[in-house]
Write an enzyme that holds these catalytic residues in place. Structure first.
Site, short mmCIF file in Angstrom:
data_model
loop_
_atom_site.label_atom_id
_atom_site.label_comp_id
_atom_site.label_asym_id
_atom_site.label_seq_id
_atom_site.Cartn_x
_atom_site.Cartn_y
_atom_site.Cartn_z
N ASP A 41 -8.77 -14.51 14.45
CA ASP A 41 -9.11 -15.42 15.10
C ASP A 41 -10.04 -15.07 16.28
OD1 ASP A 41 -7.91 -17.50 13.62
OD2 ASP A 41 -6.42 -17.96 15.09
N ASP A 70 -2.48 -22.37 7.56
CA ASP A 70 -2.00 -21.00 7.52
C ASP A 70 -0.29 -21.25 6.89
OD1 ASP A 70 -1.11 -22.15 9.65
OD2 ASP A 70 -1.42 -20.87 11.00
N ASP A 80 -18.58 -22.03 13.77
CA ASP A 80 -18.83 -23.45 13.54
C ASP A 80 -19.38 -23.97 14.72
OD1 ASP A 80 -17.90 -24.05 10.92
OD2 ASP A 80 -15.96 -24.54 11.45
N ASP A 105 -10.16 -14.64 19.56
CA ASP A 105 -9.55 -14.05 20.62
C ASP A 105 -8.80 -12.83 20.24
OD1 ASP A 105 -7.80 -16.10 19.73
OD2 ASP A 105 -6.54 -15.68 21.27
#
Length: 667
Positions: free
Chosen positions: A304, A398, A245, A306
């Site tokens: 995600d 989530d 994004d 990281d």
């Protein structure tokens, strides 16, 4: 030859036993007296000089320390830009705190005057009206009467209500710890079928979709893509989606080049970019799941940007679905590469270790339900589709999908032994914004999900658990009583001694609860007191976020991507070396940037590098710091003991946070 000295010995005979009563050596005694007369003045002078030296050294050290602190604070104030702090993070709460601070300062001035004039309650009750001298004394008498009749009962009622909530939450924390102890004692853990999949026949492995949602993740995009590309799973049974994004075309090109480099090495990986970033992460995932080829896959794993999974992640998680058609989610634990980076990351590690080790594990084992952590988990795609898929209605997508899947009868499994490396926010600004989103989102979700929970077909016990434990107790009551009791009521009780809080509320139980929180990370025990103060300090952010989410205020829907550094710890490097050594006989996939790609990366990092970024001043924290320090001064007048020390150190912790002196420091 010197004559022998005379020695006098007196004895007493009692029942055939001799008892020594006195021994006296006249010459030696005279010698000692002469020696003392000769040496005592000199020794005394040296003793005074040594004491004086210690005092001067101590004063010098204190002066240097205070001077350095004063210079640092002055520099921080002069360099900080208070306008950087978004006004919606302050709002009405900040104005209310300022009003309370002004009242407390005025009350402290009056109390100091009353203290030196000995206008204590006992003396004032004995004074007749005609003996009152001056308007100030009359006003103080009126305040004492009004305080005792009206203010104290109200404050006492509110404090008792908060204490009840505090005890309920402490009991919940204790029950969770007992449940974790039982799991450890019985060595309970989820099991998988032996030989769930035939290693010799890749066609027996299910089709797995791996998704990596990211947005402007220049620091970590390469390592996350590289870690996902090295997952140990048949190449024709896995597809990696890089869901970008980013709004920078140069960064988009870099990520696309990284994906192309791994694709050339035989990895089944694709790059997707949205032109319009609607719905943030939820919108990104929803868009990816709408692709036609997704219907060919049975499971989806989310990481995600990281997160760096080990190559065996899928082999440790996906087999748990075998033979369990009602299992919808397998969640792994987070592990942090920078948990020892600074005090802020150490304190975060304590909180998250308790969350994963205790909360998630106990809820997963005894209830088959817990909040999905948004990453490092494997979903059955059928469970996502039957639960309505990803929705863009809250900032905690989530938790939203987890609640809806639970209401549809799907079960969850938590694996405490499977860990995925990731990062903790290293600056107070990033952590503050992350916590705001994590505590406003659940309140948004509670408003939206309450009708669905009440009308669902799950058991009454599961409904009660969702409403009272999952949402109200742990998401609403905890920040409410923590802020109200320790940051508002406790300072007030210093000016209203009739409603003073007992020591077990402000000291004994909080220390026990903090100790229980630290047990999952035993190396953090030395940080017990800082952790207790830190949690109370963060309560103002959590309380503000909870209120904004519950009442749908302006900042409730804000989404800020948490800043990453792309850091690798020693344990991370050792784990990587171990993985490399184990796969030494296999073909290794090496990632290399082209020369032009490296030049583009350097230019992009220079462009993204913050220019003259400064630490901020946080007004709510500073106002509360002065409020607590004012209350501690009032407590000192009354010689409250532990109340004074608690207020003093809690006020100082708020001051440290308000001046942004914790975590990553930016010049």
């Amino acid at each position: 030859m010197a004559p022998p000295s005379s020695v006098l010995v007196a004895t007493e005979k009692t029942n055939n036993d001799f008892t020594l009563l006195q021994v006296h050596d006249s010459d030696s005694q005279m010698f000692l007296e002469k020696k003392q007369k000769a040496t005592n003045p000199k020794q005394f002078r040296w003793f005074l000089l040594l004491k004086l030296h210690k005092v001067l050294t101590c004063l010098s050290w204190l002066t240097t320390g205070f001077k350095a602190t004063f210079v640092l604070v002055k520099k921080r104030i002069s360099l900080s830009n208070t306008s950087d702090e978004d006004p919606k993070y302050r709002g009405k709460l900040y104005r209310i705190i300022k009003i309370f601070l002004a009242l407390s300062i005025g009350a402290l001035v009056i109390e100091i005057i009353a203290h030196f004039k000995k206008w204590n309650l006992h003396n004032m009750m004995m004074i007749q009206p005609f003996e009152v001298q001056g308007l100030l004394q009359w006003s103080y008498m009126a305040w004492l009467s009004f305080r005792e009749d009206y203010v104290a009962p109200f404050v006492l009622l509110v404090s008792k209500f908060c204490i009840v909530l505090f005890l309920i939450q402490s009991l919940d924390r204790l029950v969770l710890c007992l449940g974790c102890f039982w799991i450890k004692f019985k060595k309970l853990k989820p099991s998988i079928e032996a030989d769930a999949y035939d290693v010799e026949d890749p066609s027996t492995f299910p089709m797995v979709l791996v998704q990596i949602p990211m947005c402007n993740e220049i620091e970590v995009y390469a390592q996350s893509i590289g870690a996902a590309s090295q997952l140990d799973w048949p190449k024709d049974r896995i597809l990696i989606q890089v869901l970008d994004d980013s709004d920078d075309s140069n960064l988009q090109n870099l990520i696309n080049d990284e994906v192309s480099a791994w694709k050339e090495k035989g990895v089944n990986i694709i790059y997707r970019h949205r032109l319009i970033r609607t719905g943030y992460k939820a919108g990104n995932l929803k868009s990816a799941m709408s692709c036609d080829y997704v219907k060919d896959y049975e499971f989806v794993t989310i990481f995600d940007a990281d997160f760096q999974p080990n190559p065996d992640f899928l082999k440790l998680t996906v087999p748990h679905f075998k033979g369990k058609p009602d299992l919808g989610l397998v969640q792994a634990r987070w592990s942090f590469v920078n948990k020892d980076e600074n005090l802020l990351t150490r304190l975060q590690n304590i909180n998250l270790c308790f969350h994963f080790e205790v909360e998630q594990q106990v809820n997963g084992h005894f209830l088959n339900f817990f909040g999905f952590n948004g990453t490092a988990g494997v979903w059955r795609i059928k469970a996502l589709e039957e639960s309505g898929g990803w929705l863009e209605r809250t900032t905690v997508e989530d938790m939203d999908i987890a609640v809806r899947a639970h209401l549809n009868g799907w079960k969850f499994i938590y694996l405490n032994d499977v860990k995925v490396l990731c990062e903790l926010p290293e600056s107070y600004e990033a952590y503050k914004k992350q916590q705001h989103r994590w505590h406003s989102g659940p309140m948004q979700l509670f408003r939206l999900c309450l009708p669905a929970i009440l009308t669902s077909k799950i058991s009454t016990w599961k409904k009660a658990n969702l409403i009272f434990l999952f949402f109200l107790l742990r998401k609403l009551i905890l920040p409410f009583y923590s802020f109200t009791l320790f940051c508002v009521i406790l300072p007030f009780t210093m000016f209203i001694p009739e409603s003073e809080l007992p020591l077990w509320v402000i000291c004994y139980i909080p220390i026990v609860m903090s100790f229980l929180n630290i047990l999952p990370s035993p190396k953090s025990v030395p940080f017990l007191v800082p952790y207790l103060l830190f949690e109370n300090t963060m309560s103002v952010t959590k309380f503000n976020a909870m209120v904004s989410g519950l009442f749908q205020l302006g900042s409730a829907y804000e989404w800020v991507v948490t800043k990453k550094t792309g850091r690798s710890s020693e344990s991370d490097l050792l784990a990587y070396a171990e993985r490399e050594s184990k796969s030494s006989n296999e073909d290794k996939i090496l990632r290399r940037h082209s020369e032009s790609g490296l030049e583009l990366l350097c230019k992009l990092k220079e462009a993204k590098k913050p220019q003259k970024k400064r630490n901020k001043l946080y007004r709510k924290e500073l106002a509360l710091a002065f409020l607590l320090l004012t209350a501690s001064a009032r407590s000192l007048l009354s010689e409250h003991g532990l109340h004074f020390y608690f207020l003093l150190f809690q006020g100082l912790s708020f001051l440290v946070m308000g001046l942004d002196l914790i975590g990553e420091q930016v010049s």
